[in-house]
Design a protein around this motif. Structure first.
Motif, PDB file in Angstrom:
ATOM      1  N   LEU A 545       0.821  -1.205   0.000  1.00  0.00           N
ATOM      2  CA  LEU A 545       0.000   0.000   0.000  1.00  0.00           C
ATOM      3  C   LEU A 545       0.862   1.265   0.000  1.00  0.00           C
ATOM      4  N   THR A 546       2.002   1.207   0.676  1.00  0.00           N
ATOM      5  CA  THR A 546       2.954   2.326   0.628  1.00  0.00           C
ATOM      6  C   THR A 546       4.337   1.739   0.367  1.00  0.00           C
ATOM      7  N   VAL A 547       5.179   1.675   1.392  1.00  0.00           N
ATOM      8  CA  VAL A 547       6.490   1.050   1.211  1.00  0.00           C
ATOM      9  C   VAL A 547       6.337  -0.463   1.286  1.00  0.00           C
ATOM     10  N   PRO A 548       7.240  -1.249   0.675  1.00  0.00           N
ATOM     11  CA  PRO A 548       7.138  -2.710   0.777  1.00  0.00           C
ATOM     12  C   PRO A 548       7.195  -3.163   2.232  1.00  0.00           C
ATOM     13  N   LEU A 549       6.245  -3.979   2.613  1.00  0.00           N
ATOM     14  CA  LEU A 549       6.117  -4.434   3.987  1.00  0.00           C
ATOM     15  C   LEU A 549       5.531  -5.828   3.976  1.00  0.00           C
ATOM     16  N   VAL A 550       5.859  -6.633   4.984  1.00  0.00           N
ATOM     17  CA  VAL A 550       5.215  -7.936   5.163  1.00  0.00           C
ATOM     18  C   VAL A 550       4.255  -7.810   6.338  1.00  0.00           C
ATOM     19  N   SER A 551       2.995  -8.173   6.104  1.00  0.00           N
ATOM     20  CA  SER A 551       2.004  -8.072   7.179  1.00  0.00           C
ATOM     21  C   SER A 551       0.862  -9.042   6.911  1.00  0.00           C
ATOM     22  N   LEU A 599       8.459 -10.644  13.342  1.00  0.00           N
ATOM     23  CA  LEU A 599       7.049 -10.438  13.044  1.00  0.00           C
ATOM     24  C   LEU A 599       6.361 -10.007  14.336  1.00  0.00           C
ATOM     25  N   ALA A 600       6.158  -8.703  14.461  1.00  0.00           N
ATOM     26  CA  ALA A 600       5.558  -8.146  15.676  1.00  0.00           C
ATOM     27  C   ALA A 600       4.039  -8.257  15.621  1.00  0.00           C
ATOM     28  N   MET A 601       3.392  -8.033  16.780  1.00  0.00           N
ATOM     29  CA  MET A 601       1.933  -8.150  16.863  1.00  0.00           C
ATOM     30  C   MET A 601       1.328  -6.917  17.523  1.00  0.00           C
ATOM     31  N   PRO A 602       1.435  -5.744  16.906  1.00  0.00           N
ATOM     32  CA  PRO A 602       0.808  -4.566  17.516  1.00  0.00           C
ATOM     33  C   PRO A 602      -0.710  -4.671  17.515  1.00  0.00           C
ATOM     34  N   LEU A 603      -1.320  -4.028  18.508  1.00  0.00           N
ATOM     35  CA  LEU A 603      -2.769  -3.917  18.571  1.00  0.00           C
ATOM     36  C   LEU A 603      -3.184  -2.548  18.061  1.00  0.00           C
ATOM     37  N   PHE A 604      -4.212  -2.504  17.211  1.00  0.00           N
ATOM     38  CA  PHE A 604      -4.764  -1.248  16.717  1.00  0.00           C
ATOM     39  C   PHE A 604      -6.192  -1.114  17.231  1.00  0.00           C
ATOM     40  N   ILE A 605      -6.493   0.026  17.816  1.00  0.00           N
ATOM     41  CA  ILE A 605      -7.824   0.290  18.347  1.00  0.00           C
ATOM     42  C   ILE A 605      -8.340   1.525  17.638  1.00  0.00           C
ATOM     43  N   ARG A 606      -9.453   1.383  16.947  1.00  0.00           N
ATOM     44  CA  ARG A 606      -9.936   2.491  16.137  1.00  0.00           C
ATOM     45  C   ARG A 606     -11.452   2.545  16.143  1.00  0.00           C
ATOM     46  N   ASN A 607     -11.980   3.715  15.777  1.00  0.00           N
ATOM     47  CA  ASN A 607     -13.413   3.831  15.576  1.00  0.00           C
ATOM     48  C   ASN A 607     -13.815   3.014  14.366  1.00  0.00           C
ATOM     49  N   GLN A 608     -14.883   2.247  14.466  1.00  0.00           N
ATOM     50  CA  GLN A 608     -15.298   1.408  13.343  1.00  0.00           C
ATOM     51  C   GLN A 608     -15.725   2.230  12.143  1.00  0.00           C
ATOM     52  N   SER A 609     -16.035   3.506  12.368  1.00  0.00           N
ATOM     53  CA  SER A 609     -16.440   4.360  11.255  1.00  0.00           C
ATOM     54  C   SER A 609     -15.266   4.778  10.397  1.00  0.00           C
ATOM     55  N   ALA A 610     -14.026   4.652  10.932  1.00  0.00           N
ATOM     56  CA  ALA A 610     -12.839   5.027  10.157  1.00  0.00           C
ATOM     57  C   ALA A 610     -12.519   3.933   9.165  1.00  0.00           C
ATOM     58  N   GLU A 611     -12.137   4.301   7.944  1.00  0.00           N
ATOM     59  CA  GLU A 611     -11.770   3.317   6.934  1.00  0.00           C
ATOM     60  C   GLU A 611     -10.383   2.788   7.212  1.00  0.00           C
ATOM     61  N   LYS A 612     -10.189   1.489   7.011  1.00  0.00           N
ATOM     62  CA  LYS A 612      -8.888   0.885   7.295  1.00  0.00           C
ATOM     63  C   LYS A 612      -7.910   1.100   6.156  1.00  0.00           C
ATOM     64  N   GLU A 613      -6.783   1.652   6.492  1.00  0.00           N
ATOM     65  CA  GLU A 613      -5.679   1.680   5.544  1.00  0.00           C
ATOM     66  C   GLU A 613      -4.406   1.716   6.360  1.00  0.00           C
ATOM     67  N   LEU A 614      -3.550   0.781   6.180  1.00  0.00           N
ATOM     68  CA  LEU A 614      -2.359   0.678   7.012  1.00  0.00           C
ATOM     69  C   LEU A 614      -1.310   1.684   6.594  1.00  0.00           C
ATOM     70  N   ASP A 615      -0.871   2.511   7.542  1.00  0.00           N
ATOM     71  CA  ASP A 615       0.252   3.409   7.300  1.00  0.00           C
ATOM     72  C   ASP A 615       1.498   2.696   7.794  1.00  0.00           C
ATOM     73  N   VAL A 616       2.253   2.128   6.875  1.00  0.00           N
ATOM     74  CA  VAL A 616       3.336   1.232   7.260  1.00  0.00           C
ATOM     75  C   VAL A 616       4.513   1.966   7.883  1.00  0.00           C
ATOM     76  N   LYS A 617       4.620   3.253   7.655  1.00  0.00           N
ATOM     77  CA  LYS A 617       5.762   3.998   8.212  1.00  0.00           C
ATOM     78  C   LYS A 617       5.614   4.162   9.715  1.00  0.00           C
ATOM     79  N   THR A 618       4.361   4.268  10.179  1.00  0.00           N
ATOM     80  CA  THR A 618       4.137   4.465  11.610  1.00  0.00           C
ATOM     81  C   THR A 618       3.453   3.261  12.247  1.00  0.00           C
ATOM     82  N   THR A 619       3.222   2.227  11.442  1.00  0.00           N
ATOM     83  CA  THR A 619       2.459   1.031  11.852  1.00  0.00           C
ATOM     84  C   THR A 619       1.185   1.414  12.596  1.00  0.00           C
TER      85      THR A 619
END
Length: 795
Positions: A545-551, A599-619
Motif C-alpha cells: 500500500l505504501t512502502v514494501p512491507l510484510v504483514s 514479526l511483531a503483533m501490535p494492537l490497533f484500536i480504532r473507531n469502526q467508522s474510520a476506513e482501514k488503511e495501514l500506514d506502514v511507516k508508523t504502523t
C-alpha cells in the motif's frame, strides 16, 4: 553419531522453553519445512520424560522414527501402545481404536510427556478422546506442533483445541524463514469471477425473501401482545433480577416495542439507570431480533409466528435457524470458474514456458467424464485434464493424478512408467495413457510423478487435495492454483505450503485463489467469498500500500470495497499482469524483510467508522477521508456546525486515548510486577486522530499475553466479574486480575496512580449489575464503537 545443529529460530524456541511450561503445555506454530520434527526431538531431550508421540499418518510416524534413530540411536523406541518404551510413537487413529476405557492410560504406563504432532487435526473425535484421557492424568506435559492452528474453527472446536494444546507459546513466521533462506518467497493473487445473471437472480430473490421474513419479525401483533403481557415489561422494578440476568433479551424487547410506537415508561428508565433525554432507543438489529425470538421460542413455542418460520425454513427440527446462509447452487457458475482457471494457466504458461512447475488442485475427481459424460458442468480433476490436454502448447507436459488413477502422455509413459501396466481410452485420452492407482503402487507412482514435476519433465500436474495436500513435497513448484473449495484456514495454508519449499534457485511462487463474487455486494456480505476473504486476512504476505512491507490483514489485497463489474474485471486483469513480474516481487520481498527482524503483533484500536488503511511507516491505520476543513474554511463554506461537531469528536477521542494509554500502561506494569515481563521490554503507544496502537517488543508468548489482556480490558463489555470506571468510561477488569476482590483491588490501585477517582464494581450483585447495564448502554449510545485488531507486521 551426528549432532543436531539448530537453526537460529529453533534455538530461540529452546532458549525460551522454561517460559512455556507455566501451564504444563508447549504449543508451537511453525511453517512446513521449518524442522518441526527436529525441534520436537530436541525438546524431548530437554524435558527428559517418558514420552508418547502421536501423529496423523504412517508417513509422519516413519519420519519421527528415522530422525530419532539418526540423532539419538540410544533411545528405546516402541510402536505399541500396550508396550510403551522411553519413546512410543503411534498414530491418533491407533489410540482412537483403543477407546475411552483407557482413562488412566498415562498414569498406568508412567507416560508424562505427550507430543501432539500436526495438532490442527485435533478436532471432534480425536480431541474428545485425548481430553478425556488428559483429565485423568496427573503431571502430564504436552507439546503441540502445527503449521496451521484451526483459527477459523467454530467456537466449541477452538475451545477444545486450546484446552488440549494450551495457548500458542511461539510462532515461527514464514517471513523469518524466507529471510533465513529456508523457504521461498511467494505472492498471493485472487482471480475474481463474477457470478452468472441466474445466480445473481437467485441471491436477489433470497435477499427479498429474507427482507419479507424480517419485516414480519420486526412487527407482529401477536408478538407485541405477548410482550406487553409480560410482567418484566409491565412491572420492571419488580423483575430486576430477571432483567439483569437476561439483559440482552430485555433490551431486544424494548427495541421491538419502541418500533411499534409504544412509549417506554418511567420505571424502565429507572431500571436502565438513565434519563430519557440522554438515551435514544436504538433500532432493532440482527442480533436483537435473534435474542428476542430465541427467548420467545423458549418461553412460548406455540406462537403462530413459529409456524410461519417453520414454513419459511427458519425453524427446523425444533431449532431456530434465524438468518440462514444463502445456499444457492453454484453449478451455473462452473463454466465461468473453469474459464478463470484456464486463463490463469495459459498466462502462467506464457510467462514461464518450460520453467512452469504448476499444480492445480481440486476436491473431486469426476471420473465419469473420461467415459464420455458431458464435461461442460463437471468440475474436478478429470474435466480439467480433458480441457487442458487440448489447450496447452505441445511442449507443455501435462499429467493428472488422484487416488484412483494417473494419466500421463505416451512419451512420458514410455520413458519412465513402462514397468507399470496401463491402458488407453481412445475416445477421450488420445495420446495419453491411464494407469490404475492401487494400494500397492500408489506410493511409487506418486513418488515418480513428483520427481518428474520437480525435474521439469512434467510442467503441470492436476490432482486432488487429498493426495497432493498436506505432507506432499515438490520443492520446484512455482505456481499453485487452488481450484478446491478451500473449506478452512488449515486447508488453505496446507496447500499454500506446497509452494514454499526452496529448490536451490531464485524461486518465487504465485499462489492463485478463485473468488466467486456477486457484483455490487459489499465484500463482508458476499455469500461465498466473505469466508475466503476472512481466511486470507490471517495470512502474512507482501503489503504494497505504501512502502514494501510484510504483514497480515485483508487490506494488502487491495480489493474493491463494493465490486461492480468494471472493478472486478480491472482487478483481475491487474493481477494477471502482475503475475509475470516474479523478479520484481522477489526483490520486493528482499526489500520488505530488510525493514525489520521480527514479526511483531501490535494492537490497533480504532473507531469502526474510520476506513482501514495501514500506514506502514508508523504502523498505524490512517483514514482515507479528505483532510478536514479548518475554522476559516468552514466559515467561508457556511459549515461551522459540522466543524464544531468534528472538533468535539476529536476532543473526545483524544481524551479516550489518554485513558486507554493509562490502562495499557497499568497492564504492562502489572505484568512486570508478576515477573512475566522485564522492565527492559519496551512498551510503545501511539495515537492519531482515528487510531490508537500499542505494542510490547517481547517473545511471542509475552506479546500474546499482553495483547489478550489489553483486548479483554478495552474491548466490548459483555459480562466481566469486575468493572472498572474511569470518569464516564467503563472497562472490563481482565479475568487474570478479577479472580477475587484482592486481585481486583491490586488492579485498581495501579490505575489510581494515574486516576485517583477510578472505581471498581463487582458485577454479580445488584449495585454492580446497574453499572454493568450502564456500561452496556454506553456502548449502544456511542455510534463509533471501538474495533480492536491484532495485526502481524514485520518490523
Amino acid at each position: 553419531m551426528p549432532t543436531i545443529e539448530l537453526r537460529t529460530y529453533q534455538q530461540r524456541v529452546i532458549d525460551q522453553l522454561v517460559n512455556y511450561l507455566d501451564n504444563n503445555s508447549i504449543h508451537i506454530v511453525a511453517p512446513p519445512g521449518s524442522g518441526k520434527t527436529i525441534l520436537g526431538i530436541t525438546i524431548i531431550d530437554k524435558i527428559q520424560r517418558k514420552t508418547l508421540i502421536l501423529v496423523p499418518s504412517l508417513l509422519l510416524k516413519k519420519q519421527w522414527i528415522d530422525t530419532i534413530q539418526e540423532y539419538y540411536p540410544q533411545w528405546e523406541i516402541s510402536e505399541n501402545l500396550l508396550q510403551p518404551a522411553q519413546i512410543t510413537i503411534t498414530t491418533y487413529q491407533d489410540l482412537l481404536g483403543k477407546g475411552k476405557e483407557w482413562k488412566h492410560y498415562f498414569e498406568e504406563y508412567g507416560i508424562n510427556f505427550l507430543v501432539l504432532d500436526e495438532s490442527h487435526h485435533l478436532k471432534k473425535r480425536w480431541s474428545d478422546l485425548l481430553l478425556h484421557l488428559r483429565e485423568h492424568a496427573n503431571d502430564l506435559q504436552t507439546l503441540a506442533l502445527t503449521a496451521t492452528p484451526p483459527f477459523d474453527a467454530n467456537q466449541k472446536e477452538w475451545k477444545n483445541y486450546i484446552r488440549l494444546t494450551g495457548a500458542i507459546d511461539e510462532e515461527i513466521s514464514v517471513s523469518e524463514l524466507i529471510k533465513e533462506e529456508v523457504l521461498a518467497p511467494y505472492h498471493d493473487y485472487i482471480y475474481l469471477v463474477p457470478v452468472t445473471k441466474e445466480a445473481q437472480g437467485q441471491f436477489s430473490d433470497f435477499l427479498e425473501n429474507q427482507n419479507q421474513i424480517v419485516a414480519k419479525l420486526c412487527c407482529n401483533q401477536e408478538v407485541t401482545d405477548y410482550l406487553l403481557a409480560q410482567e418484566f415489561i409491565q412491572q420492571p422494578l419488580n423483575c430486576t433480577t430477571f432483567i439483569y440476568k437476561n439483559f440482552d433479551v430485555y433490551l431486544s424487547c424494548l427495541f421491538y416495542l419502541n418500533e411499534q410506537h409504544y412509549q417506554i415508561g418511567r420505571d424502565h428508565w429507572k431500571v436502565l439507570g438513565t434519563k430519557r433525554k440522554k438515551f435514544e432507543i436504538p433500532q432493532q438489529t440482527r442480533n436483537s431480533i435473534i435474542d428476542l425470538y430465541q427467548y420467545l421460542y423458549h418461553a412460548n413455542p406455540r406462537l403462530n409466528i413459529f409456524n410461519y418460520l417453520s414454513k419459511a425454513g427458519w425453524l427446523y427440527n425444533d431449532k431456530l435457524r434465524l438468518f440462514p446462509n444463502f445456499e444457492g447452487t453454484n453449478q451455473a457458475n462452473i463454466p465461468l470458474v473453469k474459464e478463470a482457471i484456464q486463463h490463469i494457466v495459459i498466462k502462467e504458461e506464457s510467462y514461464l514456458g518450460s520453467m512452469l512447475r504448476g499444480v492445480l488442485l481440486f476436491d473431486h475427481i469426476k471420473k465419469d467424464v473420461l467415459d464420455g459424460k458431458e464435461n461442460y458442468l463437471e468440475y474436478g480433476v478429470a474435466p480439467a485434464f480433458l480441457d487442458f490436454k487440448d489447450l496447452l502448447k505441445p511442449e507443455t507436459s501435462l499429467a493428472a493424478i488422484c487416488g484412483e488413477f494417473l494419466i500421463i502422455s505416451q512419451e512420458v509413459y514410455q520413458n519412465y512408467f513402462i514397468n507399470y501396466s496401463a491402458f488407453q481410452k481412445e475416445k477421450n485420452l488420445a495420446n495419453y495413457v491411464y494407469l490404475t492407482m492401487t494400494d500397492k503402487n500408489q506410493s511409487s507412482l506418486l513418488s515418480l510423478t513428483t520427481q518428474l514435476l520437480d525435474s521439469g519433465i512434467l510442467n503441470l500436474l492436476i490432482g486432488t487435495v487429498s493426495l497432493l495436500g498436506e505432507g506432499w513435497n515438490c520443492p520446484s513448484i512455482n505456481t499453485i492454483i487452488m481450484g478446491n473449495a478451500a473449506g478452512s484456514y488449515v486447508q488453505t495454508q496446507q496447500i499454500r505450503g506446497r509452494g514454499l519449499r526452496k529448490d536451490g534457485k531464485r524461486k518465487l511462487t504465485n499462489i492463485w485463489h478463485i473468488g466467486v463474487i456477486y457484483p455490487n455486494i459489499p465484500l463482508a456480505e458476499q455469500p461465498s467469498f466473505a469466508s475466503i476473504f476472512k481466511r486470507l486476512s490471517f495470512i502474512e504476505g507482501l503489503n504494497l500500500l505504501t512502502v514494501p512491507l510484510v504483514s497480515t490483514g485483508s487490506e494488502r489485497f487491495e480489493l474493491p470495497d463494493i465490486p461492480d463489474i468494471q472493478a472486478i474485471s480491472g482487478y483481475t486483469q491487474h493481477n494477471l499482469f502482475q503475475a509475470k513480474e516474479r523478479e520484481k516481487y522477489f526483490a520486493l520481498w528482499s526489500d520488505a524483510l530488510k525493514q525489520g527482524t521480527r514479526l511483531a503483533m501490535p494492537l490497533f484500536i480504532r473507531n469502526q467508522s474510520a476506513e482501514k488503511e495501514l500506514d506502514v511507516k508508523t504502523t498505524t491505520f490512517k483514514n482515507r477521508k479528505e483532510k478536514s476543513l479548518n475554522f476559516f474554511q468552514s466559515l467561508l463554506q457556511g459549515n461551522l456546525a459540522f466543524y464544531f461537531k468534528e472538533q468535539k469528536k476529536r476532543r473526545l477521542w483524544r481524551n479516550s486515548c489518554r485513558i486507554q494509554q493509562k490502562v495499557v500502561q497499568t497492564i504492562y506494569q502489572l505484568l512486570i510486577n508478576e515477573g512475566l515481563l522485564s522492565e527492559k521490554i519496551p512498551l510503545t503507544i501511539k495515537w492519531d486522530e482515528t487510531v490508537f496502537s500499542c505494542e510490547v517488543t517481547a517473545s511471542y508468548h509475552q506479546e500474546k499475553l499482553f495483547n489478550n489482556l489489553v483486548s479483554e480490558t478495552l474491548g466490548e463489555i459483555e459480562n466481566p466479574r469486575y468493572l472498572l470506571k474511569i470518569k464516564h468510561a467503563y472497562f472490563a477488569v481482565p479475568a487474570r486480575y478479577s479472580k477475587n476482590k484482592k486481585d481486583a483491588q491490586s488492579f485498581l490501585a495501579e490505575i489510581q496512580k494515574s486516576y485517583s477517582s477510578a472505581e471498581i464494581f463487582y458485577s454479580k450483585n445488584l449495585a454492580g449489575r446497574k453499572h454493568l447495564i450502564n456500561a452496556r448502554l454506553n456502548t449502544l449510545i456511542n455510534p463509533d464503537n471501538l474495533e480492536i485488531i491484532e495485526q502481524k507486521i514485520w518490523h
